[in-house]
Design a protein around this motif. Structure first.
Motif, mmCIF file in Angstrom:
data_model
loop_
_atom_site.group_PDB
_atom_site.id
_atom_site.type_symbol
_atom_site.label_atom_id
_atom_site.label_comp_id
_atom_site.label_asym_id
_atom_site.label_seq_id
_atom_site.Cartn_x
_atom_site.Cartn_y
_atom_site.Cartn_z
ATOM 1 N N VAL A 13 68.760 30.329 -30.865
ATOM 2 C CA VAL A 13 67.841 29.417 -29.976
ATOM 3 C C VAL A 13 66.866 30.067 -29.489
ATOM 4 O O VAL A 13 66.638 31.510 -29.566
ATOM 5 N N PHE A 14 65.599 29.388 -28.970
ATOM 6 C CA PHE A 14 64.579 30.160 -28.342
ATOM 7 C C PHE A 14 64.115 29.979 -27.003
ATOM 8 O O PHE A 14 64.836 29.177 -26.244
ATOM 9 N N PHE A 15 63.279 30.574 -26.320
ATOM 10 C CA PHE A 15 62.973 30.625 -25.154
ATOM 11 C C PHE A 15 62.664 29.163 -24.712
ATOM 12 O O PHE A 15 63.228 28.683 -23.304
ATOM 13 N N GLU A 16 62.115 28.319 -25.403
ATOM 14 C CA GLU A 16 61.760 27.132 -25.089
ATOM 15 C C GLU A 16 62.836 25.927 -25.358
ATOM 16 O O GLU A 16 62.570 24.826 -24.988
ATOM 17 N N SER A 17 63.910 26.112 -25.954
ATOM 18 C CA SER A 17 65.054 25.278 -26.273
ATOM 19 C C SER A 17 65.370 24.539 -25.285
ATOM 20 O O SER A 17 65.805 24.983 -24.267
ATOM 21 N N VAL A 18 65.932 23.215 -25.477
ATOM 22 C CA VAL A 18 66.468 22.358 -24.574
ATOM 23 C C VAL A 18 67.831 21.918 -25.062
ATOM 24 O O VAL A 18 68.696 21.320 -24.397
ATOM 25 N N HIS A 19 67.889 21.860 -26.460
ATOM 26 C CA HIS A 19 69.081 21.822 -27.024
ATOM 27 C C HIS A 19 69.502 22.559 -28.200
ATOM 28 O O HIS A 19 68.377 22.945 -28.954
ATOM 29 N N TYR A 29 66.725 27.862 -19.629
ATOM 30 C CA TYR A 29 66.661 28.966 -19.133
ATOM 31 C C TYR A 29 66.951 29.178 -17.679
ATOM 32 O O TYR A 29 66.674 28.399 -16.787
ATOM 33 N N LEU A 30 67.886 30.276 -17.565
ATOM 34 C CA LEU A 30 68.390 30.665 -16.111
ATOM 35 C C LEU A 30 67.676 31.979 -15.703
ATOM 36 O O LEU A 30 68.019 33.090 -16.015
ATOM 37 N N PRO A 31 66.695 31.663 -14.784
ATOM 38 C CA PRO A 31 65.840 33.071 -14.352
ATOM 39 C C PRO A 31 66.751 34.043 -13.585
ATOM 40 O O PRO A 31 66.478 35.188 -13.633
ATOM 41 N N ASP A 32 67.874 33.286 -12.918
ATOM 42 C CA ASP A 32 68.465 34.123 -12.099
ATOM 43 C C ASP A 32 69.253 35.333 -13.062
ATOM 44 O O ASP A 32 69.907 36.393 -12.474
ATOM 45 N N CYS A 33 69.560 35.251 -14.154
ATOM 46 C CA CYS A 33 70.193 36.166 -15.141
ATOM 47 C C CYS A 33 69.607 36.276 -16.541
ATOM 48 O O CYS A 33 69.737 37.123 -17.440
ATOM 49 N N CYS A 94 61.651 24.310 -10.240
ATOM 50 C CA CYS A 94 62.134 25.693 -10.584
ATOM 51 C C CYS A 94 61.135 26.812 -10.057
ATOM 52 O O CYS A 94 60.197 26.342 -9.441
ATOM 53 N N SER A 95 61.401 27.758 -10.263
ATOM 54 C CA SER A 95 60.528 29.042 -9.707
ATOM 55 C C SER A 95 59.134 28.972 -10.461
ATOM 56 O O SER A 95 58.205 29.460 -9.777
ATOM 57 N N ARG A 114 48.722 17.607 -21.702
ATOM 58 C CA ARG A 114 48.046 18.720 -21.653
ATOM 59 C C ARG A 114 48.512 19.719 -20.595
ATOM 60 O O ARG A 114 48.810 20.965 -20.564
ATOM 61 N N TRP A 115 49.398 19.023 -19.487
ATOM 62 C CA TRP A 115 50.144 19.740 -18.355
ATOM 63 C C TRP A 115 51.230 20.190 -19.057
ATOM 64 O O TRP A 115 51.469 21.529 -18.699
ATOM 65 N N GLN A 116 51.905 19.589 -19.858
ATOM 66 C CA GLN A 116 53.208 20.225 -20.590
ATOM 67 C C GLN A 116 52.755 21.599 -21.374
ATOM 68 O O GLN A 116 53.433 22.456 -21.204
ATOM 69 N N LYS A 117 51.733 21.214 -21.962
ATOM 70 C CA LYS A 117 51.075 22.712 -22.660
ATOM 71 C C LYS A 117 50.903 23.813 -21.698
ATOM 72 O O LYS A 117 51.164 25.111 -21.992
ATOM 73 N N LEU A 118 50.351 23.423 -20.751
ATOM 74 C CA LEU A 118 50.060 24.395 -19.774
ATOM 75 C C LEU A 118 51.199 25.134 -19.022
ATOM 76 O O LEU A 118 51.433 26.225 -19.031
ATOM 77 N N GLU A 119 52.095 24.121 -18.733
ATOM 78 C CA GLU A 119 53.450 24.803 -18.171
ATOM 79 C C GLU A 119 54.294 25.397 -19.036
ATOM 80 O O GLU A 119 54.740 26.457 -18.623
ATOM 81 N N SER A 120 54.180 25.257 -20.297
ATOM 82 C CA SER A 120 54.965 25.956 -21.321
ATOM 83 C C SER A 120 54.383 27.524 -21.395
ATOM 84 O O SER A 120 55.043 28.276 -21.687
ATOM 85 N N ALA A 121 52.980 27.571 -21.594
ATOM 86 C CA ALA A 121 52.297 28.761 -21.548
ATOM 87 C C ALA A 121 52.564 29.496 -20.270
ATOM 88 O O ALA A 121 52.928 30.770 -20.126
ATOM 89 N N LYS A 122 52.696 28.917 -19.276
ATOM 90 C CA LYS A 122 52.746 29.662 -17.872
ATOM 91 C C LYS A 122 54.215 30.143 -17.822
ATOM 92 O O LYS A 122 54.340 31.100 -17.089
ATOM 93 N N ARG A 123 55.196 29.515 -18.271
ATOM 94 C CA ARG A 123 56.608 29.997 -18.391
ATOM 95 C C ARG A 123 56.758 31.285 -18.945
ATOM 96 O O ARG A 123 57.401 32.049 -18.828
ATOM 97 N N ARG A 124 55.897 31.440 -20.072
ATOM 98 C CA ARG A 124 55.940 32.532 -20.917
ATOM 99 C C ARG A 124 55.246 34.001 -19.902
ATOM 100 O O ARG A 124 55.741 34.755 -20.108
ATOM 101 N N LEU A 125 54.273 33.475 -19.493
ATOM 102 C CA LEU A 125 53.668 34.402 -18.398
ATOM 103 C C LEU A 125 54.702 34.973 -17.486
ATOM 104 O O LEU A 125 54.823 36.115 -17.253
ATOM 105 N N TYR A 126 55.468 33.925 -16.794
ATOM 106 C CA TYR A 126 56.359 34.252 -15.792
ATOM 107 C C TYR A 126 57.545 35.158 -16.350
ATOM 108 O O TYR A 126 57.868 36.129 -15.836
#
Length: 374
Positions: A13-19, A29-33, A94-95, A114-126
């Motif tokens: 599975v991948f970082f962006e996967s939901v199922h 994705y669980l940021p705490d671990c 989420c954080s 557009r917002w979904q794409k921006l948030e996806s890229a931002k999560r990779r930066l996070y």
């Protein structure tokens, strides 16, 4: 980005996967671990008055025993996030999503995508900032974001000011982003690249200015006290030719001003660690041809951290492979850069700054700074 595996069936599975596409398990994705977990609904009562059902990781691997979670509030309503939140957290986002202070008008057609794409890229930066130990959950070390649309006579300028990163949501449209890339004679322009670049301005304040590194910075990048508006005006009025910038800079835009030189170098370093982590996750070994030694990809986030020389030795063959694969598919080079000795020296500087201890490693003693770089 490293690979992940489903807790329930072991499938990739991948970082962006939901199922999980193999067994259907819900993923988050669980940021705490720092892991993607397969989640099962929990019948426990929520410890706080917050909306949404509770979830528990199917396995306790790398998770606090018995930890329960809620999905980020942007998941069910907008399909705009796959991060989870500890069940006892006093917030619904989420954080990563909490870093976005201003959203575009989602009632306008196309803005939700557009917002979904921006948030996806931002999560990779996070993710990358967290892996580098830059503590994106600490208030003083968290850049914030506003995603805005142009209005008549008020164009939105992508940039950074006082800890706030602004992105024009038009950049999320592929055709508009390509138009701007061609108009500005840029070889590379992506949402993730924008976010990495603008985060560089934020971390210049933290790691260079407030980190006591101004003298060393000025020796290598130049004096940032020169007029920033005038420097940009000069750059756009007289774009430099390749021979004017390539010996000392990673890109033409890096030659505009020392702040931009740092931000471009910073973004490029984040490109490097992300690509090298991906290559290492696939356990890739590469050679430049007959008689050349085999170069084994190493995770750039391991401890002790690999040397910069080792990273560059891995970077050259992996980017050659990346470009060759793209050409095989009739695509342009994914990595349209050639790093000169001068550019590598600046990337080494970023590497050294990031890898040394900094004030965020001692949150109790870290006072809120007042960023100044634009």
């Amino acid at each position: 980005m490293r690979l992940f595996h489903c807790d329930q069936c072991g499938h990739l599975v991948f970082f962006e996967s939901v199922h999980c596409v193999n067994c259907g398990a819900a993923l988050a994705y669980l940021p705490d671990c720092d892991d993607v977990g397969a989640m099962a609904a929990s019948d426990a009562d929520s410890p706080v008055a917050a909306p949404g059902p509770l979830w528990q990781r199917i396995t306790t691997k790398a998770s606090p025993s018995g930890q329960r979670y809620r999905m980020c509030g942007n998941r069910d309503q907008y399909q705009a996030c796959n991060f989870a939140i500890p069940a006892d957290a006093p917030f619904t986002l989420c954080s990563s999503c909490r870093q976005t202070l201003v959203l575009p008008d989602l009632s306008v057609t196309g803005n939700t995508l557009r917002w979904q794409k921006l948030e996806s890229a931002k999560r990779r930066l996070y993710y990358t900032l967290a892996r580098l130990g830059l503590h994106p959950d600490l208030p003083d070390w968290t850049p914030h974001y506003q995603f805005l649309a142009d209005v008549p006579d008020q164009p939105v300028m992508t940039g950074h000011a006082n800890g706030l990163i602004t992105i024009n949501i038009a950049e999320a449209d592929d055709d508009e982003r390509v138009r701007r890339r061609v108009a500005l004679h840029e070889p590379y322009r992506t949402l993730l690249g924008h976010l990495r670049h603008e985060s560089g301005h934020f971390f210049w304040d933290k790691l260079v200015r407030d980190g006591g590194e101004l003298d060393s910075f000025r020796q290598l990048f130049g004096d940032e006290r020169e007029s920033y508006p005038q420097a940009l005006q000069n750059y756009y009025a007289n774009p430099p030719g390749y021979m004017q910038w390539s010996a000392q800079h990673v890109s033409a835009y890096a030659s505009a001003h020392p702040w931009e030189d740092w931000a471009e170098s910073w973004a490029h370093y984040l490109h490097m660690v992300d690509v090298l982590e991906t290559a290492a996750s696939y356990q890739t070994g590469l050679t430049m041809g007959e008689g050349s030694p085999l170069v084994t990809m190493a995770d750039p986030f391991i401890q002790p951290a690999p040397s910069f020389e080792d990273m560059v030795a891995q970077w050259v063959p992996v980017t050659l492979l990346l470009n060759s694969l793209n050409r095989s598919l009739g695509q342009q080079d994914a990595y349209p850069f050639a790093l000169s000795a001068g550019a590598l020296q600046k990337l080494r500087y970023v590497h050294d700054i990031v890898r040394r201890p900094h004030p965020a490693d001692n949150p109790a003693g870290n006072a809120l700074a007042q960023p100044s770089a634009a």
